[in-house]
Write a protein that holds these residues in place. Sequence first.
Motif, PDB file in Angstrom:
ATOM      1  N   GLY A  76      34.816  49.136  38.109  1.00  0.00           N
ATOM      2  CA  GLY A  76      34.824  50.380  37.356  1.00  0.00           C
ATOM      3  C   GLY A  76      36.176  50.848  36.908  1.00  0.00           C
ATOM      4  N   ARG A  77      37.224  50.018  37.032  1.00  0.00           N
ATOM      5  CA  ARG A  77      38.557  50.463  36.639  1.00  0.00           C
ATOM      6  C   ARG A  77      39.202  49.419  35.734  1.00  0.00           C
ATOM      7  N   PRO A  78      39.960  49.878  34.707  1.00  0.00           N
ATOM      8  CA  PRO A  78      40.730  48.923  33.901  1.00  0.00           C
ATOM      9  C   PRO A  78      41.805  48.287  34.771  1.00  0.00           C
ATOM     10  N   THR A  79      41.959  46.987  34.662  1.00  0.00           N
ATOM     11  CA  THR A  79      42.773  46.227  35.606  1.00  0.00           C
ATOM     12  C   THR A  79      43.699  45.275  34.866  1.00  0.00           C
ATOM     13  N   ILE A  80      44.915  45.146  35.380  1.00  0.00           N
ATOM     14  CA  ILE A  80      45.856  44.134  34.914  1.00  0.00           C
ATOM     15  C   ILE A  80      45.987  43.083  36.010  1.00  0.00           C
ATOM     16  N   PHE A  81      45.814  41.823  35.631  1.00  0.00           N
ATOM     17  CA  PHE A  81      46.041  40.735  36.586  1.00  0.00           C
ATOM     18  C   PHE A  81      47.376  40.086  36.282  1.00  0.00           C
ATOM     19  N   LEU A  82      48.195  39.925  37.329  1.00  0.00           N
ATOM     20  CA  LEU A  82      49.522  39.342  37.191  1.00  0.00           C
ATOM     21  C   LEU A  82      49.615  38.096  38.055  1.00  0.00           C
ATOM     22  N   PRO A 350      44.824  32.249  53.201  1.00  0.00           N
ATOM     23  CA  PRO A 350      45.395  33.531  53.634  1.00  0.00           C
ATOM     24  C   PRO A 350      44.286  34.514  54.001  1.00  0.00           C
ATOM     25  N   PRO A 351      44.461  35.290  55.067  1.00  0.00           N
ATOM     26  CA  PRO A 351      43.434  36.274  55.435  1.00  0.00           C
ATOM     27  C   PRO A 351      43.136  37.270  54.318  1.00  0.00           C
ATOM     28  N   VAL A 352      44.166  37.656  53.570  1.00  0.00           N
ATOM     29  CA  VAL A 352      43.967  38.594  52.457  1.00  0.00           C
ATOM     30  C   VAL A 352      44.219  37.827  51.162  1.00  0.00           C
ATOM     31  N   PHE A 353      43.148  37.450  50.488  1.00  0.00           N
ATOM     32  CA  PHE A 353      43.248  36.656  49.268  1.00  0.00           C
ATOM     33  C   PHE A 353      43.624  37.509  48.063  1.00  0.00           C
ATOM     34  N   TRP A 354      43.177  38.764  48.034  1.00  0.00           N
ATOM     35  CA  TRP A 354      43.385  39.636  46.884  1.00  0.00           C
ATOM     36  C   TRP A 354      43.564  41.072  47.340  1.00  0.00           C
ATOM     37  N   SER A 355      44.266  41.832  46.523  1.00  0.00           N
ATOM     38  CA  SER A 355      44.414  43.266  46.792  1.00  0.00           C
ATOM     39  C   SER A 355      44.771  43.971  45.492  1.00  0.00           C
ATOM     40  N   PHE A 356      44.591  45.281  45.509  1.00  0.00           N
ATOM     41  CA  PHE A 356      44.867  46.091  44.324  1.00  0.00           C
ATOM     42  C   PHE A 356      46.083  46.980  44.555  1.00  0.00           C
ATOM     43  N   GLN A 375      44.748  49.822  37.498  1.00  0.00           N
ATOM     44  CA  GLN A 375      45.021  49.124  38.750  1.00  0.00           C
ATOM     45  C   GLN A 375      45.522  47.714  38.443  1.00  0.00           C
ATOM     46  N   VAL A 376      46.326  47.193  39.352  1.00  0.00           N
ATOM     47  CA  VAL A 376      46.852  45.836  39.236  1.00  0.00           C
ATOM     48  C   VAL A 376      46.225  44.988  40.331  1.00  0.00           C
ATOM     49  N   LEU A 377      45.724  43.835  39.944  1.00  0.00           N
ATOM     50  CA  LEU A 377      45.168  42.867  40.888  1.00  0.00           C
ATOM     51  C   LEU A 377      46.212  41.799  41.151  1.00  0.00           C
ATOM     52  N   ARG A 378      46.477  41.523  42.419  1.00  0.00           N
ATOM     53  CA  ARG A 378      47.336  40.407  42.782  1.00  0.00           C
ATOM     54  C   ARG A 378      46.585  39.512  43.761  1.00  0.00           C
ATOM     55  N   THR A 379      46.882  38.228  43.729  1.00  0.00           N
ATOM     56  CA  THR A 379      46.295  37.291  44.670  1.00  0.00           C
ATOM     57  C   THR A 379      47.389  36.391  45.229  1.00  0.00           C
ATOM     58  N   THR A 380      47.151  35.867  46.418  1.00  0.00           N
ATOM     59  CA  THR A 380      48.107  34.956  47.038  1.00  0.00           C
ATOM     60  C   THR A 380      48.048  33.567  46.417  1.00  0.00           C
ATOM     61  N   SER A 381      46.859  33.172  45.946  1.00  0.00           N
ATOM     62  CA  SER A 381      46.649  31.773  45.572  1.00  0.00           C
ATOM     63  C   SER A 381      47.419  31.354  44.330  1.00  0.00           C
ATOM     64  N   MET A 382      47.740  32.283  43.436  1.00  0.00           N
ATOM     65  CA  MET A 382      48.361  31.882  42.181  1.00  0.00           C
ATOM     66  C   MET A 382      49.763  31.322  42.382  1.00  0.00           C
ATOM     67  N   THR A 383      50.407  31.607  43.491  1.00  0.00           N
ATOM     68  CA  THR A 383      51.677  30.949  43.816  1.00  0.00           C
ATOM     69  C   THR A 383      51.505  29.965  44.971  1.00  0.00           C
ATOM     70  N   GLN A 384      50.720  30.324  45.964  1.00  0.00           N
ATOM     71  CA  GLN A 384      50.603  29.472  47.153  1.00  0.00           C
ATOM     72  C   GLN A 384      49.819  28.191  46.894  1.00  0.00           C
ATOM     73  N   MET A 385      49.020  28.173  45.839  1.00  0.00           N
ATOM     74  CA  MET A 385      48.287  26.960  45.465  1.00  0.00           C
ATOM     75  C   MET A 385      48.785  26.414  44.128  1.00  0.00           C
ATOM     76  N   ASN A 386      50.015  26.752  43.768  1.00  0.00           N
ATOM     77  CA  ASN A 386      50.626  26.308  42.525  1.00  0.00           C
ATOM     78  C   ASN A 386      51.343  24.978  42.769  1.00  0.00           C
ATOM     79  N   ALA A 387      50.941  23.934  42.057  1.00  0.00           N
ATOM     80  CA  ALA A 387      51.501  22.594  42.278  1.00  0.00           C
ATOM     81  C   ALA A 387      52.980  22.516  41.923  1.00  0.00           C
TER      82      ALA A 387
END
Length: 476
Positions: A76-82, A350-356, A375-387
């Motif tokens: 329900g909120r406009p979100t930016i993913f980085l 990671p125990p916390v995969f995503w957060s706002f 709101q901004v969405l961040r996730t751990t995987s976009m760097t931790q699983m980056n080849a």
Amino acid sequence: MATIILILLFLSSLPLFYLLTKQKPSNKKLPPGSFGFPVIGQSLSFLRALRANNGHQWLEQKVRKFGPVLKLSLFGRPTIFLAGPAANKLVFGNDAFTPHQLTSFTRIMGRRTMREMVGDDHRQIRAAVGQFLKPEVLKMYVNKIDEEVRYHIKMNWTGHQTVTVMPLIKCLTFDVICSLVFGLDRGHTRQALAKEFVDVIAGMWSIPVNLPFTRFNKSLRASRRARRILSEVIQEKRRKLEHGLCPPHADLITCLLSLSQEGCGNEALTEEEIVDNTIFVMVAGHDTTAILITFMIRQLEKDPAIYARVAQEQEEIAQSKAPGEALTWDDLNKMKYTWRVALETLRMIPPVFWSFRKVLKDVEFNGYLIPEGWQVLRTTSMTQMNAEIFPEPHKFDPTRFENQSSVPPYSFIAFGGGSRICPANEFARIETLTAMYYIVAQFRWKLSGKDDSFSRYPLPSPSEGLPIKLEPKGDM
């Protein structure tokens, strides 16, 4: 049920339409992307991906289409993913971004936690909790953690042919937190708190509809009962402190109560702040460390070579100690390879995969506008699983962390970063290494479940709780 969910999504989407209509014209452009379906946005698709453990692929697909800065609509909120290290640095290092939880989480946890606060209020609470969680203080509690772990292993593992790991480890982390954070010995008060805590946790990520018989309502009521228990504990500890019957660093609660009495110019914390933040530490420390230990046990069974190296490290420490002798701080510092296994587990699961994060004012990043109120969405995987950062990211390789300074900044973010980095990472290290010492040195095991998959919603969890068959090595 489907109708109810659609109604709730419609109501929760009203902030999206409000923010979009009130947004002032700007020369700065919004990132590319799509808000998805009317009302529901991409919420259901995102949740399905998390439950199927495809959240990383879901986000990767959007990054390939729109780039590492994109807009979408979630809950329900406009979100930016980085995505990327620079984006992580921005989110963790800019005061314009403050943590933003689901309504149910905040209502149940409390509004005066250090996660919800900003500015001076956040710094004061964080400093107060940090006084207890700094290494020089935690050194004094290694023996208490050792005692709790040994008791847990004796009562729940020794003599059992099979165990289900995750629920048992959650019981262990709860007992450790009760001992160190609340100063509660085994007995009626700890049992009462444990009973309420189960219901508190169950509603953290539920739909925030406060009607009888809903999970959210049940969790709210459990939270109120848990707070009454903790208020009684706080009053008793305050009385003991005033009469000199306990030291000021006996546990987290006494540390918070005594902070303003040490001549440091600190303002006294309110009882609400103490209760909210002890519950926050309890929830954060309970789930995250339990997830780490559970998935380490899972990984060690899958990789005999890594198990052998961990076992050798732990057995060498065990052989240097007298029968029944507790672990020491120096013993924990010798468990270097075991901790690398823990860090690699945190990288992959990671125990916390995503957060706002909530945006408090307009921010420009990479030529795009991140508007106030979104709101901004961040996730751990976009760097931790980056080849490009971690070669062969799907390969479990603890040697990645032999030289942690070689890991690019803001790439490994399992503990967060910046001023919001997890203050309990050293506590998690002590608890994890102590548990692995007693488990690995005493047992071998085999996975015995039919389904080895796991979900990431709301937090990583093996589908069957990770049942294993135990083979004891012998008494330590």
